[in-house]
Design a protein around this motif. Structure first.
Motif, PDB file in Angstrom:
ATOM      1  N   GLY A 146      66.411 -36.738 -32.316  1.00 28.65           N
ATOM      2  CA  GLY A 146      67.059 -35.564 -32.035  1.00 28.65           C
ATOM      3  C   GLY A 146      67.804 -35.064 -33.077  1.00 28.65           C
ATOM      4  N   LYS A 147      67.916 -35.540 -34.186  1.00 24.98           N
ATOM      5  CA  LYS A 147      68.548 -34.967 -35.390  1.00 24.98           C
ATOM      6  C   LYS A 147      68.535 -33.608 -35.709  1.00 24.98           C
ATOM      7  CE  LYS A 147      66.444 -37.937 -37.986  1.00 24.98           C
ATOM      8  NZ  LYS A 147      65.390 -38.120 -36.925  1.00 24.98           N
ATOM      9  N   SER A 148      67.360 -32.900 -35.727  1.00 25.28           N
ATOM     10  CA  SER A 148      67.151 -31.461 -35.839  1.00 25.28           C
ATOM     11  C   SER A 148      67.808 -30.662 -34.548  1.00 25.28           C
ATOM     12  CB  SER A 148      65.581 -31.104 -36.278  1.00 25.28           C
ATOM     13  OG  SER A 148      65.369 -31.923 -37.239  1.00 25.28           O
ATOM     14  N   THR A 149      67.485 -31.100 -33.510  1.00 29.78           N
ATOM     15  CA  THR A 149      68.051 -30.427 -32.474  1.00 29.78           C
ATOM     16  C   THR A 149      69.821 -30.535 -32.422  1.00 29.78           C
ATOM     17  OG1 THR A 149      66.171 -31.348 -31.208  1.00 29.78           O
ATOM     18  CG2 THR A 149      67.932 -30.417 -29.811  1.00 29.78           C
ATOM     19  N   LEU A 150      70.181 -31.456 -32.957  1.00 28.22           N
ATOM     20  CA  LEU A 150      71.625 -31.674 -33.013  1.00 28.22           C
ATOM     21  C   LEU A 150      72.140 -30.751 -33.914  1.00 28.22           C
ATOM     22  CD1 LEU A 150      74.292 -33.336 -31.998  1.00 28.22           C
ATOM     23  CD2 LEU A 150      73.612 -34.928 -33.731  1.00 28.22           C
ATOM     24  N   GLN A 152      58.514 -37.838 -37.105  1.00 25.17           N
ATOM     25  CA  GLN A 152      57.996 -37.346 -38.375  1.00 25.17           C
ATOM     26  C   GLN A 152      57.946 -35.774 -38.423  1.00 25.17           C
ATOM     27  OE1 GLN A 152      55.614 -40.377 -38.710  1.00 25.17           O
ATOM     28  NE2 GLN A 152      57.326 -41.548 -38.425  1.00 25.17           N
ATOM     29  N   THR A 153      58.659 -34.943 -37.802  1.00 23.21           N
ATOM     30  CA  THR A 153      58.623 -33.663 -37.613  1.00 23.21           C
ATOM     31  C   THR A 153      59.313 -33.158 -38.999  1.00 23.21           C
ATOM     32  OG1 THR A 153      58.754 -33.656 -35.316  1.00 23.21           O
ATOM     33  CG2 THR A 153      59.348 -31.439 -36.604  1.00 23.21           C
ATOM     34  N   THR A 154      60.572 -33.654 -39.256  1.00 21.81           N
ATOM     35  CA  THR A 154      61.266 -33.136 -40.559  1.00 21.81           C
ATOM     36  C   THR A 154      60.670 -33.834 -41.817  1.00 21.81           C
ATOM     37  OG1 THR A 154      62.945 -32.701 -39.258  1.00 21.81           O
ATOM     38  CG2 THR A 154      63.613 -32.845 -41.400  1.00 21.81           C
TER      39      THR A 154
HETATM   40  N1  LIG Z   1      65.831 -35.094 -23.132  1.00 11.83           N
HETATM   41  C1  LIG Z   1      66.476 -34.764 -24.311  1.00 11.83           C
HETATM   42  N2  LIG Z   1      65.647 -34.480 -25.427  1.00 11.83           N
HETATM   43  C2  LIG Z   1      65.961 -33.941 -26.467  1.00 11.83           C
HETATM   44  C3  LIG Z   1      67.605 -33.961 -26.669  1.00 11.83           C
HETATM   45  N3  LIG Z   1      67.630 -33.557 -28.128  1.00 11.83           N
HETATM   46  C4  LIG Z   1      66.442 -33.497 -28.786  1.00 11.83           C
HETATM   47  N4  LIG Z   1      65.491 -33.838 -27.629  1.00 11.83           N
HETATM   48  C5  LIG Z   1      63.934 -33.854 -27.784  1.00 11.83           C
HETATM   49  O1  LIG Z   1      63.470 -34.889 -28.866  1.00 11.83           O
HETATM   50  C6  LIG Z   1      62.257 -34.648 -29.439  1.00 11.83           C
HETATM   51  C7  LIG Z   1      62.658 -34.533 -30.994  1.00 11.83           C
HETATM   52  O2  LIG Z   1      63.672 -33.681 -31.077  1.00 11.83           O
HETATM   53  P1  LIG Z   1      63.951 -33.481 -32.894  1.00 11.83           P
HETATM   54  O3  LIG Z   1      65.060 -32.652 -33.051  1.00 11.83           O
HETATM   55  O4  LIG Z   1      62.553 -33.012 -33.518  1.00 11.83           O
HETATM   56  O5  LIG Z   1      64.083 -35.034 -33.527  1.00 11.83           O
HETATM   57  P2  LIG Z   1      64.350 -35.434 -34.952  1.00 11.83           P
HETATM   58  O6  LIG Z   1      65.054 -36.749 -34.944  1.00 11.83           O
HETATM   59  O7  LIG Z   1      64.688 -34.416 -35.937  1.00 11.83           O
HETATM   60  O8  LIG Z   1      62.822 -36.002 -35.309  1.00 11.83           O
HETATM   61  P3  LIG Z   1      62.199 -36.155 -36.791  1.00 11.83           P
HETATM   62  O9  LIG Z   1      62.471 -34.962 -37.571  1.00 11.83           O
HETATM   63  O10 LIG Z   1      60.684 -36.557 -36.526  1.00 11.83           O
HETATM   64  O11 LIG Z   1      62.872 -37.228 -37.459  1.00 11.83           O
HETATM   65  C8  LIG Z   1      62.154 -33.062 -29.195  1.00 11.83           C
HETATM   66  O12 LIG Z   1      60.927 -32.986 -27.971  1.00 11.83           O
HETATM   67  C9  LIG Z   1      63.460 -32.486 -28.795  1.00 11.83           C
HETATM   68  O13 LIG Z   1      63.332 -31.718 -27.679  1.00 11.83           O
HETATM   69  C10 LIG Z   1      68.378 -34.088 -25.744  1.00 11.83           C
HETATM   70  O14 LIG Z   1      69.555 -33.869 -25.868  1.00 11.83           O
HETATM   71  N5  LIG Z   1      67.820 -34.657 -24.503  1.00 11.83           N
END
Ligand SMILES: Nc1nc2c(ncn2[C@@H]2O[C@H](COP(=O)(O)OP(=O)(O)OP(=O)(O)O)[C@@H](O)[C@H]2O)c(=O)[nH]1
Ligand SMILES: [Mg+2]
Length: 304
Positions: free
Chosen positions: A19-23, A40-42
């Protein structure tokens, strides 16, 4: 003399899908980094900037930490390592849905060994069935004596605003004083419109395509004419790694490519504040991620 102004790079470090990108999008309150339910989206680091009167936090969203393997995986691993090395401070992002305690340990150990100021964010706390893991993570972090905050970025109504402000206050404590901002305070990202448009198309491909197809895909700009008449004209190339992927992306009667294009267009229009023409072309470059020259051409490249 100190100005009292603070500015710095804050790297978001965690496992893929934590959830790094979402954060980051949540913290800067803009969509800069693409988000999908798959790991592995980012691929490349993305900067999101939070400007306040007395500070500028430049978040660096890194690819999830993966073990280096040849090709694209090697790029992702190096990219995450470089973000750690170049940041002024780090946030270890630990989500409740991680696969094992060892994975969390490895992130905590890597971040603490960096020698940089850091804090931990326990993410996805809306996953109530996994709430017992919060305590396990807190226990793991105890000896490090760093700030630990819990958040949910998806359910902002339930886990609201205080979270975000509390987080930002803690993050500001980690960054150094600086005589001036690092970037123009009008900016919320260093990404160009072209890069953002390519990433939006990549996100829509991820969301519409199954299995391995989007993992071995890259997007490139063919034309980006902001002043075209009557509306801006953007044509992007979707590069797949195998010829049979081409038909999958295009879909029956071109339906899937059309859907990807429509979804991406709406988002790019929102970003640019104007209607646009968006053209998408699909082409094959056999196993491009094993070819250094093509990798470099697509921007997946490190000096060493
Ligand atoms: N339930 C829940 N899901 C979340 C939350 N934050 C993110 N997600 C979900 O987790 C999944 C991955 O989120 P990303 O933000 O793409 O994660 P990331 O860490 O950037 O992933 P990579 O880029 O692949 O390393 C997505 O389906 C988001 O919607 C949260 O607070 N709660
Ligand atoms: Mg990401």
């Amino acid at each position: 003399m100190t100005t009292g102004f603070k500015a710095g790079f804050v790297g978001l470090i965690g496992l893929p899908n934590s959830g790094k990108s979402t954060l980051m999008n949540f913290l800067i309150d803009e969509k800069v980094a693409i988000v999908t339910p798959r790991p592995q989206t980012t691929r490349r680091r993305v900067h999101g900037i939070l400007n306040e009167e007395a500070s500028q936090i430049v978040f660096v969203d890194a690819p999830g930490l993966v073990t280096a393997k040849p090709g694209l995986f090697d790029f992702l691993a190096k990219e995450a390592q470089e973000v750690m090395a170049e940041s002024d401070a780090l946030i270890a992002v630990l989500s409740l849905d991680l696969k094992s305690a060892e994975e969390a340990e490895s992130i905590i150990s890597m971040v603490s060994k960096s020698g940089k100021p850091w804090m931990a964010v326990i993410n996805k706390i809306d996953l109530e069935a996994l709430s017992h893991r919060s305590l396990i993570l807190r226990n793991m972090l105890q000896d490090h004596k760093v700030p630990i905050l819990s958040v949910s970025c998806l359910h902002r109504d339930k886990f609201q605003k205080e979270d975000r402000e509390e987080l930002i206050t803690e993050i500001k404590k980690l960054i150094p004083e600086s005589p001036a901002p690092l970037y123009d305070p009008e900016l919320y990202t260093t990404e160009s419109l072209r890069d953002l448009a390519c990433e939006i198309v990549r996100e829509k491909c991820f969301l519409n395509l199954k299995d391995e197809v989007p993992y071995s895909m890259a997007i490139r700009t063919i034309e980006f004419k902001e002043d075209a008449d009557p509306i801006p004209r953007i044509t992007l190339e979707i590069i797949v790694s195998k010829d049979n992927h081409k038909g999958i992306v295009i879909g029956k009667g071109g339906q899937l490519l059309k859907k990807i294009g429509q979804e991406a267009r709406v988002e790019i229009e929102k970003l640019m504040g104007t209607k646009i023409f968006l053209g998408l072309k699909v082409s094959t470059r056999e196993d491009w991620f094993q070819n250094k020259r093509i990798m470099k051409e697509l921007g997946y490249y490190h000096e060493s």
